[in-house]
Design an enzyme around this catalytic site. Structure first.
Site, PDB file in Angstrom:
ATOM      1  N   GLY A   1       0.714  -1.273   0.165  1.00  0.00           N
ATOM      2  CA  GLY A   1       0.216   0.009  -0.176  1.00  0.00           C
ATOM      3  C   GLY A   1       0.957   0.923   0.207  1.00  0.00           C
ATOM      4  O   GLY A   1       2.043   1.573   0.344  1.00  0.00           O
ATOM      5  N   GLU A   2       0.337   2.103  -0.339  1.00  0.00           N
ATOM      6  CA  GLU A   2       0.975   3.698   0.160  1.00  0.00           C
ATOM      7  C   GLU A   2      -0.304   5.035   0.368  1.00  0.00           C
ATOM      8  O   GLU A   2      -1.621   4.432   0.541  1.00  0.00           O
ATOM      9  CB  GLU A   2       1.138   4.416  -1.372  1.00  0.00           C
ATOM     10  CG  GLU A   2      -0.227   3.676  -2.930  1.00  0.00           C
ATOM     11  CD  GLU A   2       0.801   4.495  -4.090  1.00  0.00           C
ATOM     12  OE1 GLU A   2       1.462   5.180  -4.074  1.00  0.00           O
ATOM     13  OE2 GLU A   2       0.829   3.704  -5.141  1.00  0.00           O
ATOM     14  N   GLY A   3       0.959   4.967   0.799  1.00  0.00           N
ATOM     15  CA  GLY A   3      -0.056   6.599   2.255  1.00  0.00           C
ATOM     16  C   GLY A   3       0.579   8.152   1.305  1.00  0.00           C
ATOM     17  O   GLY A   3       0.885   8.412   0.064  1.00  0.00           O
ATOM     18  N   GLY A   4       0.032   9.097   2.692  1.00  0.00           N
ATOM     19  CA  GLY A   4       0.549  10.423   1.706  1.00  0.00           C
ATOM     20  C   GLY A   4       1.765  10.997   1.546  1.00  0.00           C
ATOM     21  O   GLY A   4       2.095  11.418   1.485  1.00  0.00           O
TER      22      GLY A   4
ATOM     23  N   VAL B   1       4.731   1.370   1.169  1.00  0.00           N
ATOM     24  CA  VAL B   1       5.039  -0.121   1.781  1.00  0.00           C
ATOM     25  C   VAL B   1       4.476  -1.747   1.337  1.00  0.00           C
ATOM     26  O   VAL B   1       4.118  -0.937   0.215  1.00  0.00           O
ATOM     27  CB  VAL B   1       4.295  -0.800   3.123  1.00  0.00           C
ATOM     28  CG1 VAL B   1       4.258  -1.155   3.848  1.00  0.00           C
ATOM     29  CG2 VAL B   1       3.894   0.960   4.130  1.00  0.00           C
TER      30      VAL B   1
ATOM     31  N   ASP C   1      -4.412   8.753  15.241  1.00  0.00           N
ATOM     32  CA  ASP C   1      -5.540   8.635  13.208  1.00  0.00           C
ATOM     33  C   ASP C   1      -5.510   7.282  13.495  1.00  0.00           C
ATOM     34  O   ASP C   1      -5.217   5.894  12.897  1.00  0.00           O
ATOM     35  CB  ASP C   1      -3.586   8.030  12.651  1.00  0.00           C
ATOM     36  CG  ASP C   1      -4.616   8.019  10.858  1.00  0.00           C
ATOM     37  OD1 ASP C   1      -6.113   8.364  10.824  1.00  0.00           O
ATOM     38  OD2 ASP C   1      -4.428   7.833  10.024  1.00  0.00           O
TER      39      ASP C   1
END
Length: 952
Positions: free
Chosen positions: A91-94, A98, A209
């Site tokens: 996955g990827e975020g801001g 990962v 979060d």
């Protein structure tokens, strides 16, 4: 400096994203327009554009070349940190990406979650700092419910990485649905998450979060808390250490109000987010899930009006409702307490939150409901007219229920093991008894009692051969009896007082329990208008609690506030001030906007205003409102009461425009929020009627409002309840002003006499409200030219106000001014002049030259001097009144025209024709030219006076 970096990063990102949406040929012009000559900002924007483009062409951020990697991991093995082999993207975020990776080292392998900064974040010092912060925080946390940090460091090219425990599981909400968990099973699973969060808090880490996507449940049912990317350290004071990287990093649907408002954070932010997660687990949806735009969602969260999970579940699809069945009230209360708008009103810690859930699972009372001062039944007694048998049954049932609750409370002391549960249930029972007694329809019950007595007596009279004329007299006597009096006496004497006597006898060994019930019964006495009796009982409660509790105990503060209210309503203002003052130190230490604190502070200001310290009262009310308005919704009952108190103070200070604007807003709001017949709505409506009467001479509208309030109060409280008498007295005040013919005056005289006798009987002859009703009688007597009687009664009023309020109180000065006016009308100019000048000097000193009462007194002095024949002094006094009223009220105000008419007559007496003509042209002719059919009664009277002055 950190804040500047954050601002520059956010602004650069905004410009870069805008540039990506336009053609490459137009980007340079767009960048130049937005950066405004800021070279540093321009470099940041261009770097970010390059980073974005690199991200689109480089799949893996750790590769030293721009060649697409071999996803089998063969190429990545040589360049990845340590001995990690990349398997696939998780996955990827801001700020990061990962990957699932395999760590190979000396014969063993281990799967890990490998995290890198994304290409667009690699050049940002701010996001580098956030990444490093996550590594430092994770290093502090070793807990089975938190994904562990296994490795971390920096690659050869300077890029940081984290290797974390790989959790193979499902989101907690999906896991619960897949396994069809019951409500209690979901709570047990959620408690494990709470343990992990509480561990983080003990290690001075706040997550910030928490959401289902960051809580994965493994195959063996163990939840794991992930992603501390925006977590922060907690400083000693309990707030999150401010950093540049904290700006706007949140998931909106699970964010607390203080996160959205960018306020300093505490562990309360995680408590709120956990509350949202629990809400979703038990109701199948988030709070505010129907709001689809960030703007609406942010406003709803900050507003704090959360629908209970049980109601949200009822609105869900039928399939979801069947799977959840129902949500108990205890769970509703726990979730809503975690989601309170104010941090101080939530659970103080995650541990306390979890403890309440464990109490629910163990079927023990929960703090979330006890914190509301006992569980409340929402049941009310029907308010239609009762027959005698029904009234007797209700009284018997109420007494029996109250006696049963007292007996049950006594028995709990012998059952220690069940004491807490029993206390919890019995508090509900006693609260129900209080609500039932307070909701009894006094008037209906009184009519039932008196009608039965009437029937029995008349039947006996007929059996004895009574004459028809005597029978009619007997029926008239029955008609003159206030029906509510016997009912109120019966409720006070045979129910409440009897229960109080039982308390003294049966609970001598449990004084605090007895004090709790005594306070509940005292509130019933307040509701039915037995103010003196309520004050006696509340003094007993204060004495007992002061002996057994700390001075800052909430229950002691509550009793002192109730005592202050009882004394205030009974007109014992000095004693009320003492009661409130004794409560203030402990009340001030309560959390801001606590209802008990609001009641204590606003009550003290209310008493100050009643004592005549108007400026001091207004200053306190303004300061209190300024502090509460941002913290409470506009419909909060305590806040609305404060606003009404402030209006009444403004009215007495002569600031009628501010007062009227506020009231014209408050009355419809009260009606909308509480309903037309709610006690607070009626009180606010009466405040508006009083303003219309005292300041604006709108007697017809004031009369209509006062009569409507009187009718409702008489029906619900009885004819001789103090609040009913208050509304009837204001209606009579307007009738006195409007009465013109002798017949009408006689009718009003009879009504006023009834009101005065009612006040004397209920509140006593020296009560301020009794004296106020007598003032209206004085005005009526003067209209009837019965000056000796009016003067004698006014002297009684003045003596009473001197005795209870002091010589300098505004009400005392008003009475002295009224006496001076009566003496003037009766030709006693010498004494009238002395009294009038004494009032004028005191008002100028206390309220200033421009206060309406001061200007009215100038006008009074002018009338006295004119009556005595000193026309020059009369001219000066009337001239000062006219100048002040014209400046503060306007040329066409009724009070201004009144002064102008009198000054015109005096100027003509002095043969100052030119000055008289100026007054006539400026003030009198405009009002004379008005159509009398378009004017209210007050203005018609003023117009008639102007016509009479001109015609002399």
């Amino acid at each position: 400096m950190a804040g500047q970096l954050t601002d520059r990063y956010v602004e650069a990102k905004r410009i870069a994203m805008a540039a990506m949406d336009v053609d490459v040929s137009a980007r340079a012009a767009l960048i130049e327009e937005h950066v405004g000559g800021d070279a540093e900002l321009e470099r940041e924007v261009r770097w970010m554009l390059e980073a974005i483009e690199r991200t689109h062409t480089a799949t893996l951020p750790f590769s030293p070349s721009h060649v697409l990697p071999d996803l089998s991991g063969q190429q990545a093995q040589a360049t990845a940190p340590r001995n990690y082999r990349i398997l696939r993207l998780l996955g990827e975020g801001g700020m990061g990406m990962v990957y699932l990776a395999e760590r190979c080292n000396e014969g063993f392998s281990q799967q890990v979650a490998l995290k890198f900064l994304s290409a667009s974040a690699q050049g940002s010092p701010i996001l580098h700092e956030r990444f490093s912060q996550e590594r430092r925080l994770l290093a502090r946390l070793e807990h089975p419910g938190i994904a562990r940090l296994l490795d971390g460091g920096v690659m050869d090219d300077g890029q940081p990485f984290l290797a974390m425990e790989y959790v193979e599981g499902r989101r907690i909400d999906e896991w619960c649905e897949a396994h069809a968990l019951s409500l209690n099973e979901r709570i047990v699973l959620f408690l494990k998450v709470c343990d992990a969060v509480e561990f983080a808090h003990r290690n001075l880490v706040i997550h910030r979060d928490i959401k289902p996507a960051n809580i994965l449940v493994t195959a063996d049912g163990m939840p794991k808390l992930l992603d501390f990317g925006i977590a922060r350290l907690i400083e000693e004071g309990g707030q999150v250490l401010a950093t540049a990287t904290a700006a706007h990093a949140l998931t909106l649907a699970y964010a607390s109000p203080e996160q959205i408002e960018q306020q300093p954070l505490t562990t309360g932010a995680d408590v709120y987010s956990l509350g949202v997660v629990l809400y979703q687990l038990i109701a199948g949806r988030r709070p505010y899930q129907h709001l689809i735009t960030p703007h609406l969602l942010s406003n709803a969260i900050v507003g704090g009006q959360v629908e209970a999970p049980s109601r949200s579940l009822r609105a869900a699809p039928a399939g979801l409702r069947r799977s959840r069945r129902s949500i108990p009230a205890d769970v509703d209360a726990i979730v809503l307490k975690a989601l309170r708008r104010q941090v101080s009103q939530r659970y103080a810690s995650v541990a306390e939150f979890a403890q309440d859930l464990r109490h629910y699972l163990a079927q023990r009372p929960v703090k979330a409901r006890r914190g509301r001062q006992w569980y409340r039944f929402r049941r009310y007694v029907q308010r239609n007219r009762w027959p005698l048998a029904a009234a007797t049954m209700v009284l018997a049932a109420v007494f029996a229920g109250l006696a049963a609750s007292l007996l049950a409370l006594a028995q709990t002391r012998a059952a220690q093991r069940l004491a807490e549960q029993r206390q919890h249930d019995l508090e509900r029972m006693v609260d129900f008894q209080q609500s039932t007694l307070q909701s009894v329809d006094i008037d209906a019950m009184g009519h039932a009692l008196t009608d039965d007595e009437r029937t029995l007596v008349l039947a006996r009279f007929d059996a004895l051969g009574g004459k028809p004329a005597e029978r009619r007299q007997l029926e008239q006597a029955f008609a003159g009896i206030a029906a509510s009096g016997p009912a109120r006496d019966a409720l006070d004497t045979y129910v409440v007082s009897h229960a109080l006597a039982r308390l003294d006898r049966d609970f001598a060994d449990a004084p605090l329990l007895a004090a709790d019930i005594r306070q509940s019964l005292a509130r019933v006495l307040l509701t039915i208008g037995s103010y003196a009796h309520a004050a006696v009982e509340l003094r007993n409660v204060v004495a007992v609690r002061a002996q057994h509790l700390r001075n800052d105990d909430r229950m002691l503060v509550s009793a002192r506030v109730d005592l202050g209210e009882a004394l205030y309503r009974g007109g014992r203002l000095d004693q009320a001030a003492e009661a409130y003052e004794s409560a203030l130190p402990a009340a001030a230490a309560l959390p801001p906007a606590d209802p008990l604190q609001v009641a204590a502070l606003s009550g003290r200001a209310r008493v100050l205003a009643a004592q005549g310290h108007l400026s001091q009262a207004l200053n306190r009310q303004e300061a209190l409102y300024a502090g509460l308005a941002p913290r409470l919704p506009a419909t909060d009952e305590g806040l609305l009461r404060l606003r009404r108190d402030r209006v009444e103070t403004l009215t007495q200070l002569g600031e009628r425009d501010r007062a009227r604007v506020e009231l014209e807003y408050l009355v419809p709001l009260y009606r909308q929020v509480f309903g037309v017949e709610h006690p607070e709505t009626l009180a606010t409506t009466l405040t508006l009627a009083r303003l219309l009467y005292s300041q604006d001479n709108e007697y017809e509208r004031s009369l209509a409002l006062a009569q409507s309030v009187a009718a409702i109060r008489e029906r619900r409280l009885g004819a001789d309840h103090p609040l009913t008498l208050q509304a009837r007295a204001l209606a009579a005040s307007n009738e006195v002003r409007l009465a013109l013919d002798p017949a009408t005056m006689e009718q009003v005289h009879a009504r006023l006499e009834t009101i005065i006798q009612g006040y004397r009987r209920v509140l006593g002859p020296g009560n301020p409200q009794t004296l106020e009703a007598m003032t209206d009688m004085v005005r009526l007597l003067s209209k009837q030219d019965r000056y000796p009687e009016a003067i004698a009664m006014e002297r009684q009023i003045l003596a009473g106000r001197n005795r209870t309020l002091g010589p300098d109180h505004v009400s005392t000065l008003y009475a002295r001014g009224s006496l001076a006016s009566l003496l003037c009308e009766n030709g006693q100019y010498a004494e009238a002049g002395r009294q009038g000048q004494q009032v004028l000097d005191a008002l100028r000193r206390q309220l200033g030259d421009d206060h309406p009462m001061t200007l009215a007194t100038y006008d009074l002095v002018g009338r006295i001097e004119a009556g005595a024949g000193d026309w020059a002094l009369a001219r000066d006094a009337h001239g000062r009144a006219l100048e002040g009223r014209a400046r503060t009220l306007g040329n066409t105000d009724a009070h201004t025209i009144e002064s102008a008419s009198r000054l015109y007559v005096v100027l003509r007496k002095l043969h100052d024709v030119a000055a008289a003509q100026r007054v006539a042209m400026t003030y009198l002719q405009p009002v004379i030219a008005m159509n009398p059919d378009d004017l209210n009664a007050g203005m018609r009277s003023v117009r008639d006076e102007a016509l009479e002055a001109i015609s002399r």
